[in-house]
Motif scaffolding. Sequence first.
Motif, mmCIF file in Angstrom:
data_model
loop_
_atom_site.group_PDB
_atom_site.id
_atom_site.type_symbol
_atom_site.label_atom_id
_atom_site.label_comp_id
_atom_site.label_asym_id
_atom_site.label_seq_id
_atom_site.Cartn_x
_atom_site.Cartn_y
_atom_site.Cartn_z
ATOM 1 N N GLY A 224 0.644 -1.106 0.211
ATOM 2 C CA GLY A 224 -0.058 -0.537 0.051
ATOM 3 C C GLY A 224 1.303 1.186 0.116
ATOM 4 O O GLY A 224 0.586 2.186 -0.582
ATOM 5 N N SER A 225 1.827 0.972 0.341
ATOM 6 C CA SER A 225 2.639 2.351 0.793
ATOM 7 C C SER A 225 3.372 2.366 -0.716
ATOM 8 O O SER A 225 3.875 3.450 -1.440
ATOM 9 C CB SER A 225 4.168 1.929 1.752
ATOM 10 N N TYR A 226 3.794 1.578 -1.336
ATOM 11 C CA TYR A 226 4.395 1.757 -2.604
ATOM 12 C C TYR A 226 3.640 2.085 -3.474
ATOM 13 O O TYR A 226 3.917 2.896 -4.152
ATOM 14 C CB TYR A 226 5.148 0.283 -2.818
ATOM 15 N N ARG B 287 1.009 6.295 -7.516
ATOM 16 C CA ARG B 287 -0.711 7.257 -6.943
ATOM 17 C C ARG B 287 -0.027 8.766 -7.234
ATOM 18 O O ARG B 287 -0.124 9.676 -8.368
ATOM 19 C CB ARG B 287 -1.299 7.236 -6.370
ATOM 20 N N ILE B 288 0.960 9.590 -5.753
ATOM 21 C CA ILE B 288 1.908 10.629 -6.332
ATOM 22 C C ILE B 288 2.469 11.067 -7.237
ATOM 23 O O ILE B 288 2.270 12.272 -7.779
ATOM 24 C CB ILE B 288 1.407 11.065 -4.790
ATOM 25 N N ASN B 289 2.676 9.545 -7.659
ATOM 26 C CA ASN B 289 4.036 10.223 -8.892
ATOM 27 C C ASN B 289 3.037 10.435 -10.391
ATOM 28 O O ASN B 289 3.509 10.702 -10.829
ATOM 29 C CB ASN B 289 5.287 8.947 -9.291
ATOM 30 N N THR B 290 2.118 9.244 -10.407
ATOM 31 C CA THR B 290 1.742 9.822 -11.749
ATOM 32 C C THR B 290 0.546 10.326 -12.040
ATOM 33 O O THR B 290 -0.345 10.902 -12.838
ATOM 34 C CB THR B 290 1.270 7.931 -12.251
ATOM 35 N N GLN B 291 0.057 10.477 -10.820
ATOM 36 C CA GLN B 291 -1.630 11.189 -11.006
ATOM 37 C C GLN B 291 -1.444 12.862 -9.865
ATOM 38 O O GLN B 291 -1.454 13.056 -8.897
ATOM 39 C CB GLN B 291 -2.909 11.123 -9.630
ATOM 40 N N PRO B 292 -0.895 13.941 -11.039
ATOM 41 C CA PRO B 292 -0.214 14.894 -10.021
ATOM 42 C C PRO B 292 -1.174 16.256 -9.246
ATOM 43 O O PRO B 292 -1.569 16.919 -8.374
ATOM 44 C CB PRO B 292 -0.115 15.680 -11.614
ATOM 45 N N VAL C 83 5.610 12.969 -0.268
ATOM 46 C CA VAL C 83 5.588 11.411 0.202
ATOM 47 C C VAL C 83 5.912 11.165 2.110
ATOM 48 O O VAL C 83 5.033 10.407 2.252
ATOM 49 C CB VAL C 83 7.616 11.276 0.048
ATOM 50 N N GLU C 84 5.802 12.644 1.903
ATOM 51 C CA GLU C 84 5.804 12.477 3.859
ATOM 52 C C GLU C 84 4.401 12.185 4.092
ATOM 53 O O GLU C 84 3.917 11.523 5.575
ATOM 54 C CB GLU C 84 6.189 14.020 4.774
ATOM 55 N N GLU C 85 3.729 13.270 3.332
ATOM 56 C CA GLU C 85 1.714 13.158 3.912
ATOM 57 C C GLU C 85 1.525 11.299 3.591
ATOM 58 O O GLU C 85 0.954 10.728 4.799
ATOM 59 C CB GLU C 85 1.237 13.607 3.120
ATOM 60 N N VAL C 86 1.904 10.524 2.521
ATOM 61 C CA VAL C 86 1.622 8.979 2.462
ATOM 62 C C VAL C 86 1.986 8.741 3.210
ATOM 63 O O VAL C 86 1.441 8.078 4.085
ATOM 64 C CB VAL C 86 2.413 8.997 1.004
#
Length: 263
Positions: A33-35, A40-45, A51-54
Amino acid sequence: MLVHPNFDPVAIHLGPLTVRWYGLMYLFGFLAGSYAGRWRINTQPWLKWSVEEVDQLLTYVVFGVIVGGRLGYVLFYKPEYYFSHPLEIVALWKGGMSFHGGFLGVTVASSLFARRSQRRWLDITDFVAPLVTFGLGFGRLGNFINGELPGRPTSLPWGMIFPNTDLIARHPSQLYEALLEGLVLGTFLFLASRKQRPTGVLSAYFLMGYGSFRFLVEFTREPDNFLGLLDLGLSMGQWLSLPMIIAGLILWRSSLKSAMIIK
């Protein structure tokens, strides 16, 4: 006719310490889930997450799953026993976790994180929804490895004997759930998330999808022997899943309606 391999529930022996497969499955689910969250945050701007929030969110989710899952099992399935033996509530190593309790725990944890991060609660749940399916899939594999929660008797060719239960061929319902709740629901949610959706829609998809799959699989899953079937011949899992389906339908309609008003 198949026979359950009767795996050793302990994956690793470290002297007096042991690492169980069930715990490893939870770990694999959280790591996956972390990965996936980073992907998602890298492909869905449009998500605009860091990353810290994730990482912070997943920490909240872990606590929500563990605390909620345990308390859900205590309250939904064995309240009289645990109220008579309160010290055993914290005995997680003896087993006893409830998905619906874990779901409520994650709901509360997401609300707390939303307040801290000043994000809308449904934005949090939309982000979490696809990620949760990894934990569902791996968790059910853990159930299968342990040979627990077997299905009802069946004459189908893939019926499986669980020696720790009896010598009757049963549905491998744990694998049905791993497939539907993990792989199928997860694939659908990740495909749906590739396009920006109205706030709340992904959460609604999760509620309807999980609730429906769990309701159906429960027809093949052996009811808990201390509960049996409840009103209308439905199991506790089915009664707990019905509100999820209804809530998902309501949320889906209201999310689409709100999106139309905003436009």
